[in-house]
Design an enzyme around this catalytic site. Sequence first.
Site, PDB file in Angstrom:
ATOM      1  N   ARG A  52      50.766  50.664  54.284  1.00  0.00           N
ATOM      2  CA  ARG A  52      49.537  49.979  54.692  1.00  0.00           C
ATOM      3  C   ARG A  52      49.756  49.261  56.031  1.00  0.00           C
ATOM      4  O   ARG A  52      48.910  49.319  56.920  1.00  0.00           O
ATOM      5  CB  ARG A  52      49.134  48.979  53.614  1.00  0.00           C
ATOM      6  N   TYR A 165      27.808  44.477  45.308  1.00  0.00           N
ATOM      7  CA  TYR A 165      28.479  44.304  46.612  1.00  0.00           C
ATOM      8  C   TYR A 165      27.512  44.592  47.756  1.00  0.00           C
ATOM      9  O   TYR A 165      27.535  43.917  48.786  1.00  0.00           O
ATOM     10  CB  TYR A 165      29.700  45.235  46.717  1.00  0.00           C
TER      11      TYR A 165
HETATM   12  O1  CP3 Z   1      43.481  52.309  40.898  1.00  0.00           O
HETATM   13  C1  CP3 Z   1      44.022  52.736  41.946  1.00  0.00           C
HETATM   14  O2  CP3 Z   1      45.236  52.610  42.184  1.00  0.00           O
HETATM   15  C2  CP3 Z   1      43.176  53.558  42.892  1.00  0.00           C
HETATM   16  C3  CP3 Z   1      42.584  52.865  43.986  1.00  0.00           C
HETATM   17  C4  CP3 Z   1      41.495  51.826  43.796  1.00  0.00           C
HETATM   18  C5  CP3 Z   1      41.313  50.772  44.723  1.00  0.00           C
HETATM   19  N1  CP3 Z   1      40.181  50.106  44.389  1.00  0.00           N
HETATM   20  C6  CP3 Z   1      42.198  50.491  45.858  1.00  0.00           C
HETATM   21  C7  CP3 Z   1      42.163  49.150  46.481  1.00  0.00           C
HETATM   22  C8  CP3 Z   1      40.475  51.721  42.846  1.00  0.00           C
HETATM   23  C9  CP3 Z   1      40.214  52.564  41.598  1.00  0.00           C
HETATM   24  C10 CP3 Z   1      39.637  50.632  43.250  1.00  0.00           C
HETATM   25  C11 CP3 Z   1      38.425  50.235  42.524  1.00  0.00           C
HETATM   26  C12 CP3 Z   1      37.696  49.036  42.930  1.00  0.00           C
HETATM   27  N2  CP3 Z   1      37.526  48.520  44.185  1.00  0.00           N
HETATM   28  C13 CP3 Z   1      36.922  48.246  42.039  1.00  0.00           C
HETATM   29  C14 CP3 Z   1      36.745  48.522  40.580  1.00  0.00           C
HETATM   30  C15 CP3 Z   1      37.918  48.134  39.764  1.00  0.00           C
HETATM   31  C16 CP3 Z   1      38.143  46.650  39.625  1.00  0.00           C
HETATM   32  O3  CP3 Z   1      39.210  46.206  39.997  1.00  0.00           O
HETATM   33  O4  CP3 Z   1      37.247  45.973  39.089  1.00  0.00           O
HETATM   34  C17 CP3 Z   1      36.343  47.208  42.781  1.00  0.00           C
HETATM   35  C18 CP3 Z   1      35.465  46.101  42.254  1.00  0.00           C
HETATM   36  C19 CP3 Z   1      36.716  47.398  44.143  1.00  0.00           C
HETATM   37  C20 CP3 Z   1      36.297  46.594  45.326  1.00  0.00           C
HETATM   38  C21 CP3 Z   1      37.481  45.991  45.995  1.00  0.00           C
HETATM   39  N3  CP3 Z   1      38.398  46.688  46.754  1.00  0.00           N
HETATM   40  C22 CP3 Z   1      37.868  44.628  45.995  1.00  0.00           C
HETATM   41  C23 CP3 Z   1      37.119  43.529  45.281  1.00  0.00           C
HETATM   42  C24 CP3 Z   1      39.022  44.529  46.771  1.00  0.00           C
HETATM   43  C25 CP3 Z   1      39.764  43.273  47.165  1.00  0.00           C
HETATM   44  C26 CP3 Z   1      40.399  42.603  46.035  1.00  0.00           C
HETATM   45  C27 CP3 Z   1      41.535  43.363  45.472  1.00  0.00           C
HETATM   46  O5  CP3 Z   1      41.606  43.511  44.247  1.00  0.00           O
HETATM   47  O6  CP3 Z   1      42.380  43.789  46.248  1.00  0.00           O
HETATM   48  C28 CP3 Z   1      39.363  45.840  47.197  1.00  0.00           C
HETATM   49  C29 CP3 Z   1      40.529  46.229  48.021  1.00  0.00           C
HETATM   50  C30 CP3 Z   1      41.433  47.263  47.450  1.00  0.00           C
HETATM   51  N4  CP3 Z   1      41.043  48.428  46.838  1.00  0.00           N
HETATM   52  C31 CP3 Z   1      42.852  47.235  47.504  1.00  0.00           C
HETATM   53  C32 CP3 Z   1      43.308  48.418  46.899  1.00  0.00           C
HETATM   54  C33 CP3 Z   1      44.742  48.875  46.752  1.00  0.00           C
HETATM   55  C34 CP3 Z   1      43.670  46.169  48.173  1.00  0.00           C
HETATM   56  C35 CP3 Z   1      43.576  46.413  49.614  1.00  0.00           C
HETATM   57  C36 CP3 Z   1      44.782  45.941  50.315  1.00  0.00           C
HETATM   58  O7  CP3 Z   1      45.732  46.717  50.431  1.00  0.00           O
HETATM   59  O8  CP3 Z   1      44.741  44.794  50.780  1.00  0.00           O
END
Ligand code: CP3
Length: 358
Positions: A52, A165
């Site tokens: 990343r 969102y």
């Molecule tokens: O599960 C996996 O490994 C596959 C990848 C995946 C991500 N997001 C990568 C990600 C999946 C399936 C999601 C789903 C997702 N994204 C949801 C539904 C699941 C849940 O947790 O309720 C939601 C609500 C999101 C929206 C989202 N994306 C948020 C709220 C955030 C920030 C907060 C957090 O948990 O990190 C993200 C960013 C995100 N999506 C990251 C990852 C690996 C972190 C990003 C980083 O590297 O900083």
Amino acid sequence: MDETRARPEAGTPPSRAAKPLMRVLGGERVDPPPIWLMRQAGRYLPEYRALRAEKGGFLALATDPAAAAEVTLQPIRRFGFDGAILFSDILMVPWALGQELTFGPGEGPRLAPKLDVREAIERIGVPDHAKLRPIYDTVARVAAALPPAVAFLGFAGSPWTVATYMVAGQGSKDQAEARRLAYADPGAFGALIDRVVDLTVDYLAAQHGAGVEAVQLFDSWAGSLAPAQFERWVIGPNAAIVERLRARCPKLLIIGFPKGAGAKLPAYARETGVDAVGLDETVDPVWAHANLPPGLPVQGNLDPLALVTGGEALAGAVRRVIDALRERPHVFNLGHGIVPDAPIPHVERLLALVRGGA
Ligand code: CP3
């Protein structure tokens, strides 16, 4: 549940028969239960953090097929999970619908402009499928590289959660803006939901076309709705997605995960027609077994914080989940995503516990 889906048949492709996770999603009981973890590709892994940083951010990583495929495969290589989940995000759908998407360092994702007025919802663009193409390229790369016993899962957010969102422009504690809009202007809110349903069906069908074998619908904020609103904005759109996807992709299996649905889970399972239901950690698996349709596969539901804690707290919690769900098809998972401070040795121990029959 449709009984014909529950039995492995003569026509089952060998690839599916050889994958424990696909067998369970198809309605078979497999011992020990197959395991994968929500958010298994992510920040608790040093190899994820390194890639990343090299790519300069989440969106750059998620739209680079070689890098996103590598991140998808990292937890498979390290731990040998039974399922790989595509590395992407639920907010790619609003991004393809024309909102700007940013993931700032140390903060949650942001969508702009906020969709808080009827005009804005009507102005929302024709979906730009070209933006999603790198994701399908990622799928094809992962499908070509996965070990044969590992199932490949795609995913999308469910329309209600995605809309929360889109309306607020970011995550919010109680999803108040979307809930207010859904009461105040159900016609406009319904039009937004319909746009998300349409693109989600195309998006998941294309993921399947590129190589995923099952998909999970993440409804992370299903728990914030009153019962009648839950029927309308959670069950309705998820049922529409399931029906339309089944018509287009008869072999695709669908996991529904309405987080926080609690007592509404049996209605969700019956009325959406999903192939399997995900349980969050607040659901008592003994209750779930007694109240969900017989034979319906369930996924879950270890508390992610029991994994962080480790030791006897982890072992006891794993045992309770496995024991409660012994009599039905079960995919072991967490009740929600793995948290960034989950220690890697605890993940290794979890796999040993589950595979040793806990
Ligand atoms: O599960 C996996 O490994 C596959 C990848 C995946 C991500 N997001 C990568 C990600 C999946 C399936 C999601 C789903 C997702 N994204 C949801 C539904 C699941 C849940 O947790 O309720 C939601 C609500 C999101 C929206 C989202 N994306 C948020 C709220 C955030 C920030 C907060 C957090 O948990 O990190 C993200 C960013 C995100 N999506 C990251 C990852 C690996 C972190 C990003 C980083 O590297 O900083």
